[in-house]
Design a protein around this motif. Structure first.
Motif, PDB file in Angstrom:
ATOM      1  N   TRP A  75      -6.499   4.068   2.220  1.00 22.40           N
ATOM      2  CA  TRP A  75      -6.550   3.094   1.041  1.00 22.40           C
ATOM      3  C   TRP A  75      -8.065   2.991   0.433  1.00 22.40           C
ATOM      4  O   TRP A  75      -8.069   2.995  -0.778  1.00 22.40           O
ATOM      5  CB  TRP A  75      -6.362   1.582   1.801  1.00 22.40           C
ATOM      6  CG  TRP A  75      -6.333   0.629   0.623  1.00 22.40           C
ATOM      7  CD1 TRP A  75      -5.073   0.056  -0.056  1.00 22.40           C
ATOM      8  CD2 TRP A  75      -7.333  -0.035   0.274  1.00 22.40           C
ATOM      9  NE1 TRP A  75      -5.686  -1.037  -0.538  1.00 22.40           N
ATOM     10  CE2 TRP A  75      -6.934  -1.293  -0.707  1.00 22.40           C
ATOM     11  CE3 TRP A  75      -8.950  -0.144   0.552  1.00 22.40           C
ATOM     12  CZ2 TRP A  75      -7.727  -2.043  -1.404  1.00 22.40           C
ATOM     13  CZ3 TRP A  75      -9.733  -1.174  -0.144  1.00 22.40           C
ATOM     14  CH2 TRP A  75      -9.033  -1.984  -0.985  1.00 22.40           C
ATOM     15  N   ARG A 135      -8.323   5.934  -2.093  1.00 21.35           N
ATOM     16  CA  ARG A 135      -7.504   5.547  -3.509  1.00 21.35           C
ATOM     17  C   ARG A 135      -8.243   4.380  -4.209  1.00 21.35           C
ATOM     18  O   ARG A 135      -7.892   4.561  -5.393  1.00 21.35           O
ATOM     19  CB  ARG A 135      -6.121   4.981  -2.820  1.00 21.35           C
ATOM     20  CG  ARG A 135      -5.360   6.036  -2.447  1.00 21.35           C
ATOM     21  CD  ARG A 135      -3.881   5.478  -2.284  1.00 21.35           C
ATOM     22  NE  ARG A 135      -2.928   6.547  -1.710  1.00 21.35           N
ATOM     23  CZ  ARG A 135      -1.789   6.582  -1.351  1.00 21.35           C
ATOM     24  NH1 ARG A 135      -1.326   5.118  -1.634  1.00 21.35           N
ATOM     25  NH2 ARG A 135      -1.055   7.383  -1.039  1.00 21.35           N
ATOM     26  N   HIS A 136      -9.210   3.729  -3.653  1.00 16.81           N
ATOM     27  CA  HIS A 136      -9.581   2.367  -4.429  1.00 16.81           C
ATOM     28  C   HIS A 136     -11.326   2.833  -4.930  1.00 16.81           C
ATOM     29  O   HIS A 136     -11.723   1.932  -4.861  1.00 16.81           O
ATOM     30  CB  HIS A 136      -9.429   1.217  -3.737  1.00 16.81           C
ATOM     31  CG  HIS A 136      -8.192   0.733  -3.796  1.00 16.81           C
ATOM     32  ND1 HIS A 136      -7.046   0.981  -3.056  1.00 16.81           N
ATOM     33  CD2 HIS A 136      -7.353   0.165  -4.648  1.00 16.81           C
ATOM     34  CE1 HIS A 136      -5.927   0.776  -3.025  1.00 16.81           C
ATOM     35  NE2 HIS A 136      -6.274  -0.051  -4.408  1.00 16.81           N
ATOM     36  N   PHE A 143       0.820  -1.217  -0.039  1.00 16.62           N
ATOM     37  CA  PHE A 143      -0.046  -0.044  -0.167  1.00 16.62           C
ATOM     38  C   PHE A 143       0.984   1.373  -0.015  1.00 16.62           C
ATOM     39  O   PHE A 143       0.932   1.943  -1.060  1.00 16.62           O
ATOM     40  CB  PHE A 143      -1.012   0.009   1.498  1.00 16.62           C
ATOM     41  CG  PHE A 143      -1.811   1.253   1.404  1.00 16.62           C
ATOM     42  CD1 PHE A 143      -2.355   1.959   0.289  1.00 16.62           C
ATOM     43  CD2 PHE A 143      -1.812   2.005   2.662  1.00 16.62           C
ATOM     44  CE1 PHE A 143      -3.004   2.957   0.405  1.00 16.62           C
ATOM     45  CE2 PHE A 143      -2.372   3.083   2.638  1.00 16.62           C
ATOM     46  CZ  PHE A 143      -3.227   3.773   1.534  1.00 16.62           C
TER      47      PHE A 143
END
Length: 167
Positions: free
Chosen positions: A111, A114-115, A46
């Motif tokens: 995370w 970002r996704h 990550f």
């Protein structure tokens, strides 16, 4: 998880150290560097913290690869263990070593964004519903992937010892 190769000190005791110590140290060093490289390739990435924390060391009693030096008491060490063996109901860790920790929403916020998710809470809830995080087995796969290279390094070791002994 830490991969540990033991036996260097015992092997040296049974042979003339002047001829075998350096070839054996090179063998152990080459082996753990190779395993380290495979583990870094296999590690989930990550921010790169876990991958960069995979280090090696060669000492008189053993050669080791992994997140070392008491790191399992740190958050990164716990993450390394959780990524290797999984967490919660999905863990395949040895009995008594299972990690029940599930990541918090705050730990997953960056995370998740970002996704394409709104927040880490969505991911944390999905992980909780599933029962944990599946094991990634990055260190165990590194060890399995390394056996062929370790076999080749053993042949090199034999040649180097033979040459050191005047052969």
């Amino acid at each position: 998880m830490i991969v540990r190769i033991v036996g260097l000190e015992q092997a040296i005791r049974h042979m003339d150290p002047a001829h075998i110590e350096q070839p054996l140290r090179r063998f152990f060093t080459r082996a753990v560097i190779y395993i380290q490289g495979r583990a870094r390739i296999n590690a989930p990435v990550f921010r790169g913290q876990l991958r960069n924390a995979i280090v090696y060391e060669v000492r008189p009693r053993a050669a080791s690869v992994g997140v070392l030096h008491g790191a399992f008491s740190t958050p990164l060490g716990q993450k390394a263990f959780g990524m290797e063996y999984g967490t919660g109901a999905l863990s395949d860790a040895p009995a008594g070593a299972r990690v029940t920790h599930l990541p918090t929403a705050g730990e997953l916020d960056v995370w998740a964004r970002r996704h394409g998710f709104e927040s880490g809470a969505q991911i944390a809830n999905a992980i909780a519903r599933r029962g944990g995080v599946a094991p990634r087995r990055y260190m165990r796969r590194a060890m399995q992937d390394s056996w062929g290279q370790i076999t080749r390094l053993t042949q090199v070791l034999g040649d180097e010892i033979h040459a050191a002994m005047g052969g």
